[in-house]
Design an enzyme around this catalytic site. Sequence first.
Site, PDB file in Angstrom:
ATOM      1  N   HIS A  67       2.550  -4.801   2.058  1.00  0.00           N
ATOM      2  CA  HIS A  67       3.077  -4.184   0.833  1.00  0.00           C
ATOM      3  C   HIS A  67       4.071  -3.063   1.135  1.00  0.00           C
ATOM      4  O   HIS A  67       4.825  -2.663   0.258  1.00  0.00           O
ATOM      5  CB  HIS A  67       1.956  -3.769  -0.130  1.00  0.00           C
ATOM      6  CG  HIS A  67       1.190  -2.533   0.217  1.00  0.00           C
ATOM      7  ND1 HIS A  67      -0.007  -2.542   0.908  1.00  0.00           N
ATOM      8  CD2 HIS A  67       1.433  -1.237  -0.061  1.00  0.00           C
ATOM      9  CE1 HIS A  67      -0.461  -1.302   1.016  1.00  0.00           C
ATOM     10  NE2 HIS A  67       0.390  -0.496   0.451  1.00  0.00           N
TER      11      HIS A  67
ATOM     12  N   ASP B 253      -2.844  -7.693   4.975  1.00  0.00           N
ATOM     13  CA  ASP B 253      -1.776  -6.840   4.467  1.00  0.00           C
ATOM     14  C   ASP B 253      -1.006  -6.199   5.630  1.00  0.00           C
ATOM     15  O   ASP B 253      -1.102  -4.999   5.868  1.00  0.00           O
ATOM     16  CB  ASP B 253      -2.393  -5.774   3.552  1.00  0.00           C
ATOM     17  CG  ASP B 253      -1.351  -5.130   2.654  1.00  0.00           C
ATOM     18  OD1 ASP B 253      -0.151  -5.200   2.988  1.00  0.00           O
ATOM     19  OD2 ASP B 253      -1.732  -4.541   1.630  1.00  0.00           O
TER      20      ASP B 253
ATOM     21  N   SER C 135      -0.756   3.936   3.705  1.00  0.00           N
ATOM     22  CA  SER C 135      -0.637   2.488   3.839  1.00  0.00           C
ATOM     23  C   SER C 135       0.088   2.132   5.127  1.00  0.00           C
ATOM     24  O   SER C 135       1.169   2.643   5.394  1.00  0.00           O
ATOM     25  CB  SER C 135       0.143   1.911   2.670  1.00  0.00           C
ATOM     26  OG  SER C 135      -0.665   1.905   1.525  1.00  0.00           O
TER      27      SER C 135
HETATM   28  N1  ARG Z   1      -3.592  -0.586  -3.392  1.00  0.00           N
HETATM   29  C1  ARG Z   1      -2.811  -0.565  -2.200  1.00  0.00           C
HETATM   30  C2  ARG Z   1      -2.296   0.810  -1.928  1.00  0.00           C
HETATM   31  O1  ARG Z   1      -1.737   1.497  -2.733  1.00  0.00           O
HETATM   32  C3  ARG Z   1      -1.662  -1.494  -2.234  1.00  0.00           C
HETATM   33  C4  ARG Z   1      -2.061  -2.895  -2.279  1.00  0.00           C
HETATM   34  C5  ARG Z   1      -0.911  -3.820  -2.464  1.00  0.00           C
HETATM   35  N2  ARG Z   1      -1.409  -5.072  -2.911  1.00  0.00           N
HETATM   36  C6  ARG Z   1      -1.340  -5.481  -4.194  1.00  0.00           C
HETATM   37  N3  ARG Z   1      -1.968  -6.561  -4.547  1.00  0.00           N
HETATM   38  N4  ARG Z   1      -0.609  -4.832  -5.072  1.00  0.00           N
HETATM   39  O2  ARG Z   1      -2.394   1.279  -0.851  1.00  0.00           O
END
Ligand code: ARG
Length: 717
Positions: A83, A219, A652
Amino acid sequence: MKKFLLSLFAVALMLPARADEGMWVPMLIGKNYDEMQRLGLKLSKDDLYSINHASLKDAIVQFAGGCTAEVISDNGLLLTNHHCGYDAIAGLSTVEKNYLDNGFWAHNMSEELPAPGVTVIFLQKMEDVTDEVMKAVGNAKGEEYNKKFAEISKKIEDRETGKDKYTVANVKEYFNGNQILLLVYKRYVDVRLVGTPPKSLGKFGGDTDNWMWPRHTSDFSMFRIYAGKDNMPAPYAATNVPYKPKKFLPVSIKGEHEGDYAMIYGYPGRTNRYEVSYGVDLSIRDVNPSIVSIRDLRLSIMRKHMAEDKTIYLKLTSLYARIANYWKYFIGQTEQLKRLNVVEKKKKQEEKFTQWASENNYDAGLMDRYEKIYAEYTPYAKHAVYYGECFRSSAVARLGSSLEPLRKWLEKKDNNQDSLKKYITALKTGRRAIMKEFDYGTEKDMMAQMTKMYYDEVPKPQLPDIYQKVIFKKFGKYNSDKTYEDYTAYVFNNTFLIDSVKFNAFCDAPSVEKIDKDAAAEYAMSYVDNFTKNYLPKVEAFSNQKKELSKEYIKGLMEMKQGKLFYPDANSTMRITYGKVLSYDPQDAVHYNYFTTLDGLMAKYKPGSDEFDVPQQLIDLYKKKDYGRYADEDGTLHTCFITNNDITGGNSGSPVINANGELIGAAFDGNWEAMSGDIAFDKKYKRTIVCDVRYILFLIDKMGHAKNLIKEMDIRE
Ligand code: ARG
């Protein structure tokens, strides 16, 4: 002040620090060292952070402004999240060469794809500049403080950046302004895409699984930093060579167990752990529900148009993912703030604080003042959200607003051609970024529906005059969909901002008259003027006052809890958090194991689904159980695991590192039960979700057949 803090840190040295909670400043990590060792860390203090020789910090970068990545080979190979690479991957994809859908693997360096706009920064050093800054700002408050702070910061930063154009310097406040640090970075600007799994795996589970455990998402994506022949930053050139790092992380495929030491380096963006009960209450009641309902509408409009056309999909998918991520975040945060009774808990802490303050000659009226500023701000809080999220959802609104600085300057009739050039360049740069994600049909719906929503939701006396003066007067007396559709059609037909020929013609000969005749400018300026004149001053006054109060609050808390080791709120600077691999119980009678497997992924598999489909190739590998050396000792392939590390957005892509300093996974998310974590850390529930490095290597090796990358890494079995 600095002395006061240092003495507190010194006292704290003798007491056990707390594992799990805490985003610690690398320069000060020595204070936590004993606790880290007790938890199992085998490295020395100098291995963790040193400015004299290579340490872990030299393998960690801030990636593309808002994420973290780590160097995992001596040829500048980078690992980050899928992401985090999403925008670059979607940007490099076309309907014919769809890397987003199909994945991409470079089998040699010449196949790597330049990712324009992606840059990374390496931290060179941190320095305490509290005394110098405090001296310069003196007793200034509010806007005066902001001004003086900006001036002295610039002076300090310029001392560093004068050296070369790839040196970046930031002066940053910690502990809400009680301590000030200077951070100096080196920025590398030639970064190339090396590999990514297909979106079906890199975003497996989609928005349904996002912010949730158990999770099965791979991811991750990979990039490489390139440098000039001297290993220094250089703009993209075919002749650039892979960057040689001071330090890179070896990779461990030994597997992790419950209770194993785990730490994370990275760039957490923002937390608000010292928020008071009044602020939490306002978020629950007004702010969060407003953000969620605006984003509901925005996402539904985008979904409709993205489903119509693959090209539109590729254009909007990255923006969609960003909006959806924090749409769900605010839903979860609200739910957990309520479930965990955060308002009540904060109120109790505040009562204790007031009690202590009155007994210790500190400011016992602090909480009353908090209450007062929140009461004054509350009538405008919803409007502030609608201005930022609803009005500015529409690209035409943002394009129109971007004319404002130029218009102001033109009005002054200053003939300086250099400053005109600067305004035009800024306008063009801003427009280019907006147009990258501009789809005509989507934006027409967006403007029409957001204009209506703004009218429906913002308190009537606070609305801009465009509704009465233009919209209802010329396009229908009623607040109906048709009124807004007709008005939007008129705006789209009477603006130079959308069509690039018309826009460039304006830039060649800009004038106030042309701006004032433009329908999109008229629309946007009505909101901008109304908000900046009448409501922005209230927002700014509130945030300045709140900042002063929180600075005092934190200082008081540190005095009150002498001996406790404090960490500052996240502020997009490098932090370390340490703890262990750990399962949890999300609710009564339910236990969540600390890892997931490919078997679990296949149990979620839904052919043809947008979120849970799986490529045939993975199904085949699964059937053959062809996991090679990446299998766990239990025979399964572990996909993700959890730790009790304290991270937030911006972390992230961060490396999860074991006791020996080896990479065991890439952190990519938090869990639902602790979504209130940015405001209140809950030890029982808060977990970090990590993609197991063995799953990453498996996909690179068995699906991507990129043996070149496997060979390049230092893999420890
Ligand atoms: N929730 C994650 C974060 O902000 C990002 C995940 C991205 N994946 C998704 N399905 N939007 O660190």
